[in-house]
Design a protein around this motif. Structure first.
Motif, PDB file in Angstrom:
ATOM      1  N   ARG A  53       0.848  -1.189   0.000  1.00 41.91           N
ATOM      2  CA  ARG A  53       0.000   0.000   0.000  1.00 41.91           C
ATOM      3  C   ARG A  53       0.879   1.233   0.000  1.00 41.91           C
ATOM      4  N   TYR A  61      -4.987   8.632   2.486  1.00 46.38           N
ATOM      5  CA  TYR A  61      -5.413   7.854   1.317  1.00 46.38           C
ATOM      6  C   TYR A  61      -4.384   6.778   1.017  1.00 46.38           C
ATOM      7  N   TYR A  62      -4.841   5.709   0.379  1.00 47.29           N
ATOM      8  CA  TYR A  62      -3.916   4.649  -0.011  1.00 47.29           C
ATOM      9  C   TYR A  62      -4.233   4.139  -1.413  1.00 47.29           C
ATOM     10  N   TYR A  63      -3.201   3.580  -2.039  1.00 43.84           N
ATOM     11  CA  TYR A  63      -3.303   2.869  -3.308  1.00 43.84           C
ATOM     12  C   TYR A  63      -2.810   1.457  -3.029  1.00 43.84           C
ATOM     13  N   GLU A  64      -3.641   0.472  -3.327  1.00 42.24           N
ATOM     14  CA  GLU A  64      -3.341  -0.905  -2.930  1.00 42.24           C
ATOM     15  C   GLU A  64      -2.927  -1.755  -4.124  1.00 42.24           C
ATOM     16  N   TYR A  79      -2.352  -3.498  -9.591  1.00 45.96           N
ATOM     17  CA  TYR A  79      -3.126  -2.436  -8.944  1.00 45.96           C
ATOM     18  C   TYR A  79      -4.529  -2.932  -8.623  1.00 45.96           C
ATOM     19  N   THR A  82      -8.083   2.143  -4.749  1.00 44.64           N
ATOM     20  CA  THR A  82      -7.709   3.232  -3.860  1.00 44.64           C
ATOM     21  C   THR A  82      -8.928   3.750  -3.119  1.00 44.64           C
ATOM     22  N   SER A  84      -8.696   7.036  -2.469  1.00 42.12           N
ATOM     23  CA  SER A  84      -8.422   8.442  -2.771  1.00 42.12           C
ATOM     24  C   SER A  84      -9.401   8.978  -3.819  1.00 42.12           C
ATOM     25  N   ALA A  88      -5.643   6.785  -9.809  1.00 42.71           N
ATOM     26  CA  ALA A  88      -4.261   6.323  -9.964  1.00 42.71           C
ATOM     27  C   ALA A  88      -3.849   6.416 -11.420  1.00 42.71           C
TER      28      ALA A  88
END
Length: 127
Positions: A53, A61-64, A79, A82, A84, A88
């Motif tokens: 993450r 916020y996160y991008y997983e 990917y 998110t 957010s 992305a």
């Protein structure tokens, strides 16, 4: 003369061993890391064996991503999504190919390929 050559050979062998990159990438992989060129207030990364993450804005916020190991030091990041409001760069399901070129308990150097573009960088362990 033979003693000098023997000593030089021993020194050369020791030097080559001490600068060899360790291939045990998974040993140091997990943890909390920051990109060398960014402040942790902007982005930091938490890596586990099978997930990663990227946290933005102080962790708001996160991008997983899901990790699929291909070799000891190469893996795919897929990917997953998110929380957010900012989209992305990748679409859900897109993959990044990552090769760890050097790693120890405090740094990771890597090469990433995404959409036929290559990036190299360095991360520093923060936890």
């Amino acid at each position: 003369m033979k003693k000098v050559l023997g000593l030089l050979l021993i020194v050369a062998m020791f030097t080559s061993l001490s600068f060899r990159t360790e291939n045990n990438c998974r040993k140091y992989f997990t943890g909390k890391w920051k990109y060398e060129k960014y402040d942790t207030d902007y982005i930091y990364v938490v890596r586990e064996e099978k997930t990663q993450r990227a946290y933005m804005e102080n962790g708001k916020y996160y991008y997983e991503f899901v990790i699929n190991w291909l070799t000891e030091c190469t893996y795919e990041l897929t990917y997953k999504g998110t929380n957010s409001p900012n989209p992305a760069v990748a679409n859900i399901g897109e993959k990044f190919l990552v090769e760890i070129t050097n790693i120890n308990d405090s740094i990771t150097e890597y090469k990433t390929v995404f959409r036929n573009k290559t990036d190299v960088g360095k991360m520093v362990r923060i936890e």
